[in-house]
Design a protein around this motif. Structure first.
Motif, mmCIF file in Angstrom:
data_model
loop_
_atom_site.group_PDB
_atom_site.id
_atom_site.type_symbol
_atom_site.label_atom_id
_atom_site.label_comp_id
_atom_site.label_asym_id
_atom_site.label_seq_id
_atom_site.Cartn_x
_atom_site.Cartn_y
_atom_site.Cartn_z
ATOM 1 N N GLY A 1 0.789 -1.224 0.000
ATOM 2 C CA GLY A 1 0.000 0.000 0.000
ATOM 3 C C GLY A 1 0.822 1.275 0.000
ATOM 4 N N LEU A 2 2.141 1.142 0.068
ATOM 5 C CA LEU A 2 3.008 2.322 0.107
ATOM 6 C C LEU A 2 2.915 3.147 -1.174
ATOM 7 C CD1 LEU A 2 5.115 3.907 1.750
ATOM 8 C CD2 LEU A 2 6.875 2.421 0.765
ATOM 9 N N LEU A 3 2.772 2.480 -2.308
ATOM 10 C CA LEU A 3 2.651 3.205 -3.572
ATOM 11 C C LEU A 3 1.365 4.032 -3.586
ATOM 12 C CD1 LEU A 3 3.598 3.900 -6.416
ATOM 13 C CD2 LEU A 3 2.682 1.700 -7.196
ATOM 14 N N GLY A 4 0.272 3.434 -3.187
ATOM 15 C CA GLY A 4 -0.980 4.176 -3.103
ATOM 16 C C GLY A 4 -0.908 5.320 -2.118
ATOM 17 N N SER A 5 -0.215 5.100 -1.021
ATOM 18 C CA SER A 5 -0.040 6.155 -0.024
ATOM 19 C C SER A 5 0.717 7.341 -0.606
ATOM 20 C CB SER A 5 0.691 5.600 1.203
ATOM 21 O OG SER A 5 0.900 6.614 2.158
ATOM 22 N N ARG A 6 1.779 7.044 -1.329
ATOM 23 C CA ARG A 6 2.566 8.124 -1.941
ATOM 24 C C ARG A 6 1.734 8.911 -2.951
ATOM 25 N NH1 ARG A 6 8.268 7.074 -2.513
ATOM 26 N NH2 ARG A 6 8.271 8.725 -4.084
ATOM 27 N N ILE A 7 0.954 8.207 -3.763
ATOM 28 C CA ILE A 7 0.135 8.888 -4.769
ATOM 29 C C ILE A 7 -0.920 9.757 -4.100
ATOM 30 C CG2 ILE A 7 -1.607 8.481 -6.565
ATOM 31 C CD1 ILE A 7 0.225 6.105 -7.452
ATOM 32 N N THR A 8 -1.529 9.249 -3.028
ATOM 33 C CA THR A 8 -2.573 10.015 -2.357
ATOM 34 C C THR A 8 -2.026 11.076 -1.409
ATOM 35 O OG1 THR A 8 -2.824 8.322 -0.640
ATOM 36 C CG2 THR A 8 -4.286 8.182 -2.572
ATOM 37 N N ASP A 9 -0.716 11.159 -1.261
ATOM 38 C CA ASP A 9 -0.112 12.280 -0.535
ATOM 39 C C ASP A 9 -0.294 13.592 -1.301
ATOM 40 O OD1 ASP A 9 0.749 10.770 1.604
ATOM 41 O OD2 ASP A 9 2.834 10.619 0.917
ATOM 42 N N VAL A 10 -0.568 13.486 -2.587
ATOM 43 C CA VAL A 10 -0.720 14.667 -3.440
ATOM 44 C C VAL A 10 -2.164 15.157 -3.367
ATOM 45 C CG1 VAL A 10 -0.518 15.576 -5.789
ATOM 46 C CG2 VAL A 10 1.074 13.803 -4.992
ATOM 47 N N PRO A 11 -2.376 16.397 -2.938
ATOM 48 C CA PRO A 11 -3.738 16.934 -2.916
ATOM 49 C C PRO A 11 -4.366 16.892 -4.309
ATOM 50 C CG PRO A 11 -2.239 18.383 -1.720
ATOM 51 C CD PRO A 11 -1.397 17.357 -2.427
ATOM 52 N N GLY A 12 -5.609 16.484 -4.380
ATOM 53 C CA GLY A 12 -6.310 16.414 -5.657
ATOM 54 C C GLY A 12 -6.082 15.133 -6.423
ATOM 55 N N SER A 13 -5.394 14.155 -5.831
ATOM 56 C CA SER A 13 -5.077 12.918 -6.544
ATOM 57 C C SER A 13 -6.321 12.104 -6.898
ATOM 58 C CB SER A 13 -4.088 12.064 -5.752
ATOM 59 O OG SER A 13 -4.580 11.799 -4.454
ATOM 60 N N SER A 14 -7.450 12.394 -6.265
ATOM 61 C CA SER A 14 -8.682 11.676 -6.617
ATOM 62 C C SER A 14 -9.143 11.996 -8.035
ATOM 63 C CB SER A 14 -9.805 11.995 -5.630
ATOM 64 O OG SER A 14 -10.113 13.368 -5.666
ATOM 65 N N GLU A 15 -8.570 13.017 -8.640
ATOM 66 C CA GLU A 15 -8.892 13.354 -10.031
ATOM 67 C C GLU A 15 -8.356 12.305 -11.007
ATOM 68 O OE1 GLU A 15 -10.745 15.973 -11.216
ATOM 69 O OE2 GLU A 15 -11.197 16.327 -9.092
ATOM 70 N N TYR A 16 -7.302 11.610 -10.627
ATOM 71 C CA TYR A 16 -6.674 10.653 -11.541
ATOM 72 C C TYR A 16 -6.417 9.285 -10.915
ATOM 73 C CZ TYR A 16 -2.719 12.729 -9.078
ATOM 74 O OH TYR A 16 -1.883 13.215 -8.104
ATOM 75 N N PHE A 17 -6.539 9.144 -9.617
ATOM 76 C CA PHE A 17 -6.276 7.873 -8.950
ATOM 77 C C PHE A 17 -7.585 7.277 -8.453
ATOM 78 C CE2 PHE A 17 -4.954 5.523 -4.988
ATOM 79 C CZ PHE A 17 -4.407 4.441 -5.657
ATOM 80 N N LEU A 18 -7.963 6.128 -9.028
ATOM 81 C CA LEU A 18 -9.218 5.479 -8.657
ATOM 82 C C LEU A 18 -9.082 4.651 -7.391
ATOM 83 C CD1 LEU A 18 -10.477 4.257 -12.154
ATOM 84 C CD2 LEU A 18 -11.157 6.309 -10.885
ATOM 85 N N GLY A 19 -7.932 3.978 -7.223
ATOM 86 C CA GLY A 19 -7.730 3.144 -6.050
ATOM 87 C C GLY A 19 -6.750 2.029 -6.331
ATOM 88 N N GLY A 20 -6.626 1.167 -5.350
ATOM 89 C CA GLY A 20 -5.687 0.072 -5.484
ATOM 90 C C GLY A 20 -6.098 -1.121 -4.648
ATOM 91 N N VAL A 21 -5.437 -2.234 -4.928
ATOM 92 C CA VAL A 21 -5.648 -3.471 -4.190
ATOM 93 C C VAL A 21 -4.296 -3.911 -3.650
ATOM 94 C CG1 VAL A 21 -6.267 -5.910 -4.395
ATOM 95 C CG2 VAL A 21 -7.597 -4.167 -5.615
ATOM 96 N N VAL A 22 -4.242 -4.184 -2.349
ATOM 97 C CA VAL A 22 -3.055 -4.799 -1.765
ATOM 98 C C VAL A 22 -3.362 -6.287 -1.687
ATOM 99 C CG1 VAL A 22 -1.526 -4.953 0.225
ATOM 100 C CG2 VAL A 22 -2.448 -2.727 -0.466
ATOM 101 N N ALA A 23 -2.753 -7.037 -2.566
ATOM 102 C CA ALA A 23 -2.966 -8.485 -2.645
ATOM 103 C C ALA A 23 -1.656 -9.162 -2.262
ATOM 104 C CB ALA A 23 -3.416 -8.880 -4.056
ATOM 105 N N TYR A 24 -1.524 -9.467 -1.002
ATOM 106 C CA TYR A 24 -0.266 -9.988 -0.490
ATOM 107 C C TYR A 24 -0.162 -11.503 -0.652
ATOM 108 C CZ TYR A 24 3.916 -9.266 2.352
ATOM 109 O OH TYR A 24 5.203 -9.167 2.788
ATOM 110 N N ALA A 25 -1.210 -12.206 -0.279
ATOM 111 C CA ALA A 25 -1.210 -13.667 -0.358
ATOM 112 C C ALA A 25 -1.646 -14.142 -1.738
ATOM 113 C CB ALA A 25 -2.149 -14.242 0.711
ATOM 114 N N TYR A 26 -1.261 -15.371 -2.063
ATOM 115 C CA TYR A 26 -1.677 -15.974 -3.335
ATOM 116 C C TYR A 26 -3.196 -15.924 -3.488
ATOM 117 C CZ TYR A 26 2.774 -18.158 -4.808
ATOM 118 O OH TYR A 26 4.040 -18.399 -5.267
#
Length: 161
Positions: free
Chosen positions: A29-54
């Motif tokens: 989730g660190l990548l998503g965290s970095r992207i959402t650190d930017v104000p207004g990122s909801s304009e271009y970032f829909l979301g993410g999935v942290v899929a750790y296990a198989y």
């Protein structure tokens, strides 16, 4: 406080009207965290999935069990299937996926600690890039995020991937 890399990527996505999604494993989730650190990122970032296990990779992102069992989670095939899966799930323009061995455990002779695959899937094509980082667990996660953001920036700027 956002770094220049995620700010630049955000501007490029926004200028082009593109929507981004993520499928993360070793970065947790660190990548998503970095992207959402930017104000207004909801304009271009829909979301993410942290899929750790198989199971999460297979059930949520539709990575095939055959791929996971024969190639492993840290492989070009898996990151491409992860990216395709999250892109389809959220109906986005661009998907990035990350799977690697952050350490200190989980390594093999073929895949030492720091081995990381990053996938990028768009309408224009699909790419999987191998990276080998040499830090501790946290450093490897940060390096993977920076590599993913740089890969996305290069794609958006029309540079060689």
């Amino acid at each position: 406080m956002p770094n220049a890399l995620e700010i630049q990527v955000g501007h490029l996505l926004q200028e082009r009207g593109l929507k981004l999604v993520l499928a993360e494993s070793c970065t947790g989730g660190l990548l998503g965290s970095r992207i959402t650190d930017v104000p207004g990122s909801s304009e271009y970032f829909l979301g993410g999935v942290v899929a750790y296990a198989y199971e999460a990779k297979a059930d949520v992102l539709k990575v095939s069990w055959d791929t996971l069992n024969t190639r492993g989670a840290v492989s070009p095939e898996t990151v491409l299937e992860m990216a395709r899966g999250v892109r389809n799930l959220m109906n986005a323009d661009i998907a990035i996926s990350v799977s690697g061995i952050a350490g200190p455990g989980g390594a093999t002779l073929e895949k030492p600690v720091g081995t990381t695959w990053i996938g990028l899937v768009t309408n224009e094509g699909e790419w999987a890039k191998l990276f080998q980082f040499s830090g501790d667990r946290e450093e490897n996660k940060v390096s993977a995020v920076n590599a993913a953001l740089t890969l996305l920036q290069n794609y958006l700027e029309g540079k060689q991937i």
